[in-house]
Write an enzyme that holds these catalytic residues in place. Sequence first.
Site, PDB file in Angstrom:
ATOM      1  CG  ASP A   1       0.306 -18.835 -13.027  1.00 27.72           C
ATOM      2  OD1 ASP A   1       0.528 -19.464 -14.084  1.00 27.72           O
ATOM      3  OD2 ASP A   1       0.881 -19.087 -11.958  1.00 27.72           O
TER       4      ASP A   1
ATOM      5  NE  ARG B   1       3.294   8.649   0.344  1.00 29.49           N
ATOM      6  CZ  ARG B   1       2.816   7.399   0.284  1.00 29.49           C
ATOM      7  NH1 ARG B   1       1.518   7.166   0.362  1.00 29.49           N
ATOM      8  NH2 ARG B   1       3.628   6.365   0.158  1.00 29.49           N
TER       9      ARG B   1
ATOM     10  CB  THR C   1      -2.541 -21.259 -12.487  1.00 31.95           C
ATOM     11  OG1 THR C   1      -1.951 -22.343 -13.198  1.00 31.95           O
ATOM     12  CG2 THR C   1      -1.920 -21.156 -11.114  1.00 31.95           C
TER      13      THR C   1
ATOM     14  CE  LYS D   1       0.095  -4.440  -6.725  1.00 31.06           C
ATOM     15  NZ  LYS D   1       0.074  -4.458  -5.252  1.00 31.06           N
ATOM     16  CG  LEU D   2      -3.788 -13.662  -7.752  1.00 28.90           C
ATOM     17  CD1 LEU D   2      -5.093 -14.449  -7.692  1.00 28.90           C
ATOM     18  CD2 LEU D   2      -2.677 -14.411  -7.025  1.00 28.90           C
TER      19      LEU D   2
HETATM   20  O1  C5P Z   1       2.598   3.084   1.729  1.00 33.02           O
HETATM   21  P1  C5P Z   1       1.798   3.467   0.512  1.00 33.02           P
HETATM   22  O2  C5P Z   1       0.626   4.371   0.835  1.00 33.02           O
HETATM   23  O3  C5P Z   1       2.647   3.973  -0.609  1.00 33.02           O
HETATM   24  O4  C5P Z   1       1.158   2.060   0.045  1.00 33.02           O
HETATM   25  C1  C5P Z   1       0.514   1.893  -1.179  1.00 33.02           C
HETATM   26  C2  C5P Z   1      -0.015   0.497  -1.257  1.00 33.02           C
HETATM   27  O5  C5P Z   1      -0.706   0.341  -2.477  1.00 33.02           O
HETATM   28  C3  C5P Z   1       1.034  -0.594  -1.209  1.00 33.02           C
HETATM   29  O6  C5P Z   1       0.463  -1.660  -0.451  1.00 33.02           O
HETATM   30  C4  C5P Z   1       1.231  -1.018  -2.639  1.00 33.02           C
HETATM   31  O7  C5P Z   1       1.516  -2.396  -2.738  1.00 33.02           O
HETATM   32  C5  C5P Z   1      -0.147  -0.750  -3.215  1.00 33.02           C
HETATM   33  N1  C5P Z   1      -0.225  -0.481  -4.659  1.00 33.02           N
HETATM   34  C6  C5P Z   1       0.454   0.547  -5.286  1.00 33.02           C
HETATM   35  N2  C5P Z   1       0.334   0.731  -6.645  1.00 33.02           N
HETATM   36  C7  C5P Z   1      -0.470  -0.054  -7.357  1.00 33.02           C
HETATM   37  C8  C5P Z   1      -1.179  -1.100  -6.729  1.00 33.02           C
HETATM   38  C9  C5P Z   1      -1.029  -1.273  -5.360  1.00 33.02           C
HETATM   39  O8  C5P Z   1       1.161   1.301  -4.621  1.00 33.02           O
HETATM   40  N3  C5P Z   1      -0.660   0.173  -8.649  1.00 33.02           N
END
Ligand code: C5P
Length: 231
Positions: free
Chosen positions: A66, A179, A70, A63-64
């Site tokens: 800057d 989920r 950079t 998730k850069l």
């Molecule tokens: O454990 P869980 O299934 O909630 O993990 C979701 C993953 O997706 C995490 O690694 C989180 O950093 C990433 N993520 C997110 N929402 C975003 C981008 C990335 O939950 N918009």
Amino acid sequence: MSTKDKIIVALDVESCDKARSILERLDGHANFFKIGLGLIGKGGLELALEMKKRGLHVFLDLKLFDISNTIENAVSGLCEAKFDFLTVQGDPQVVKAAVKGRGAYGMKILAVTFLTSLDREDLNQNMIKSGAIEDLAVSRAEKAILAGADGVIASPKELILLRNNTHCTKKIIVTPGIRPTKSAINDQKRVATPHEALKNGASYLVIGRPIYQAEDPLAAFKEIQKEISQS
Ligand code: C5P
């Protein structure tokens, strides 16, 4: 592409040893994994390189954000390892710099729209005072795609809107906030089941805790595949 190839397992675990044990358990079943900020300071980058050498697909979720110079340097420094996906924040100037830094390499630049753990109230706190979060996410995605992003990270709740947007319709959409029916929601707010997300147009699903926190991560992974194919 089979359902297994569409599931990206987030390795948000406390150590690389733990990540390696999950990789071992899922060996031959899952082949796409996400390494994020939690592991980077604990050898996560070395692990990601090791995974590439083993022929796995790697999504580097940094998730850069800057200044352009950079970002360009950071992205160009990550290209040779041939990681599959890299995330940057969806601001157009960040995306443009990342695409420039990536040059002719194949690593896909994915833009983060809004975190799936945020809702309207959180945006108020962040001084984004008006607009439905879904519409704001689509507008942010459109701008990122126009700036050159190969795709976006978005909540499953925005999938239909994104697929109906001319600029996003054919792009990669990766959705966290997934989920399975019986799983806890945890800190996520805008969630859907794996089946719903794929039906609504997700290219890939990122699934973390429902797999790595399961007593048996392989059984959980297989259960998700089953849930997708039975629905
Ligand atoms: O454990 P869980 O299934 O909630 O993990 C979701 C993953 O997706 C995490 O690694 C989180 O950093 C990433 N993520 C997110 N929402 C975003 C981008 C990335 O939950 N918009």
